[in-house]
Design a protein around this motif. Structure first.
Motif, PDB file in Angstrom:
ATOM      1  N   ARG A  87       0.512  -0.978   0.018  1.00 16.79           N
ATOM      2  CA  ARG A  87       0.105   0.358  -0.089  1.00 16.79           C
ATOM      3  C   ARG A  87       0.951   1.627   0.225  1.00 16.79           C
ATOM      4  NH1 ARG A  87      -5.010  -0.729   3.982  1.00 16.79           N
ATOM      5  NH2 ARG A  87      -4.753   1.478   3.130  1.00 16.79           N
ATOM      6  N   GLU A 120       2.497   1.954   3.173  1.00 18.81           N
ATOM      7  CA  GLU A 120       3.892   1.251   3.047  1.00 18.81           C
ATOM      8  C   GLU A 120       5.112   1.294   2.504  1.00 18.81           C
ATOM      9  OE1 GLU A 120       1.654  -2.864   4.690  1.00 18.81           O
ATOM     10  OE2 GLU A 120       1.213  -2.170   2.690  1.00 18.81           O
ATOM     11  N   ARG A 154      -1.319  -0.492  -9.658  1.00 26.71           N
ATOM     12  CA  ARG A 154      -1.964   0.211  -9.707  1.00 26.71           C
ATOM     13  C   ARG A 154      -3.429   0.175  -8.963  1.00 26.71           C
ATOM     14  NH1 ARG A 154      -5.769   4.620  -8.517  1.00 26.71           N
ATOM     15  NH2 ARG A 154      -5.658   6.051  -6.920  1.00 26.71           N
ATOM     16  N   VAL A 171      -7.290  -0.939  -6.941  1.00 24.50           N
ATOM     17  CA  VAL A 171      -7.819  -0.249  -5.999  1.00 24.50           C
ATOM     18  C   VAL A 171      -8.653  -0.795  -5.236  1.00 24.50           C
ATOM     19  CG1 VAL A 171      -9.814   1.631  -5.433  1.00 24.50           C
ATOM     20  CG2 VAL A 171      -7.532   1.834  -6.889  1.00 24.50           C
ATOM     21  N   THR A 172      -8.993  -1.731  -3.694  1.00 32.95           N
ATOM     22  CA  THR A 172      -9.821  -2.627  -3.759  1.00 32.95           C
ATOM     23  C   THR A 172     -11.037  -1.649  -2.372  1.00 32.95           C
ATOM     24  OG1 THR A 172      -8.140  -4.337  -3.162  1.00 32.95           O
ATOM     25  CG2 THR A 172     -10.573  -4.704  -2.210  1.00 32.95           C
ATOM     26  N   ALA A 217      -9.036   0.260  -0.245  1.00 30.77           N
ATOM     27  CA  ALA A 217      -7.203  -0.118  -0.484  1.00 30.77           C
ATOM     28  C   ALA A 217      -6.333   0.313  -1.799  1.00 30.77           C
ATOM     29  CB  ALA A 217      -7.013  -1.515   0.046  1.00 30.77           C
ATOM     30  N   VAL A 218      -5.294   0.400  -2.268  1.00 30.26           N
ATOM     31  CA  VAL A 218      -4.740   0.891  -2.941  1.00 30.26           C
ATOM     32  C   VAL A 218      -3.113   0.512  -2.634  1.00 30.26           C
ATOM     33  CG1 VAL A 218      -3.597   2.278  -4.281  1.00 30.26           C
ATOM     34  CG2 VAL A 218      -6.033   3.518  -3.428  1.00 30.26           C
ATOM     35  N   HIS A 219      -3.469  -0.174  -3.746  1.00 26.77           N
ATOM     36  CA  HIS A 219      -2.125  -1.557  -3.714  1.00 26.77           C
ATOM     37  C   HIS A 219      -1.004  -1.340  -5.077  1.00 26.77           C
ATOM     38  CE1 HIS A 219      -4.402  -3.433  -0.606  1.00 26.77           C
ATOM     39  NE2 HIS A 219      -2.974  -4.220   0.412  1.00 26.77           N
ATOM     40  N   TYR A 220       0.475  -1.266  -4.940  1.00 22.84           N
ATOM     41  CA  TYR A 220       1.253  -0.871  -6.282  1.00 22.84           C
ATOM     42  C   TYR A 220       1.761  -2.409  -6.134  1.00 22.84           C
ATOM     43  CZ  TYR A 220       0.074   3.450  -5.720  1.00 22.84           C
ATOM     44  OH  TYR A 220      -0.965   5.245  -5.821  1.00 22.84           O
TER      45      TYR A 220
END
Length: 122
Positions: free
Chosen positions: A42, A45, A73, A75-76, A82-85
């Motif tokens: 995220r 993090e 990228r 987006v959940t 939550a945005v994860h890369y």
């Protein structure tokens, strides 16, 4: 020698060395790729792991790496959202090559520091 000379705007725009390396060899881009080596993170993090980067600079660099296809990228929906890369296959390939350079830098750091000190004293 690699073809690095570009005398016109068109040659600059079509030069893979200038167009690709200029986008991935900056301090932040390299650190982002290395941090994402072990999997998706995220935004917060990423920022905590890298340390001194500002939110604006991290956002700009993530967008640039996403634009060039090195990371995704995701987006959940939340709550909370939550945005994860995460690195793409292209990003993983590039990260491996950058990792080789970082290992070289670590192995040669003392010699480089000594050379700098000797140069500065001269």
């Amino acid at each position: 020698m690699l073809p690095v000379t570009a005398l016109t705007k068109e040659e600059v725009e079509n030069c893979p060395i200038r167009q690709v390396l200029s986008k991935v060899t900056g301090k932040w881009q390299m650190l982002i790729l290395l941090v994402l080596e072990d999997g998706a993170l995220r935004f917060g993090e990423l920022k905590r792991t890298i340390g001194e980067v500002t939110q604006r600079v991290l956002t700009e660099n993530l967008r640039g790496l996403e634009r060039d296809g090195f990371l995704t990228r995701t987006v959940t929906p939340g709550p909370p959202v939550a945005v994860h890369y995460e690195l793409t296959e292209l990003g993983l390939d590039l990260m491996q090559r950058i990792k080789d350079l970082t290992l070289w830098a670590a192995a040669n750091h003392d010699q480089i520091r000594q050379s700098r000190a000797a140069y500065d004293q001269a």
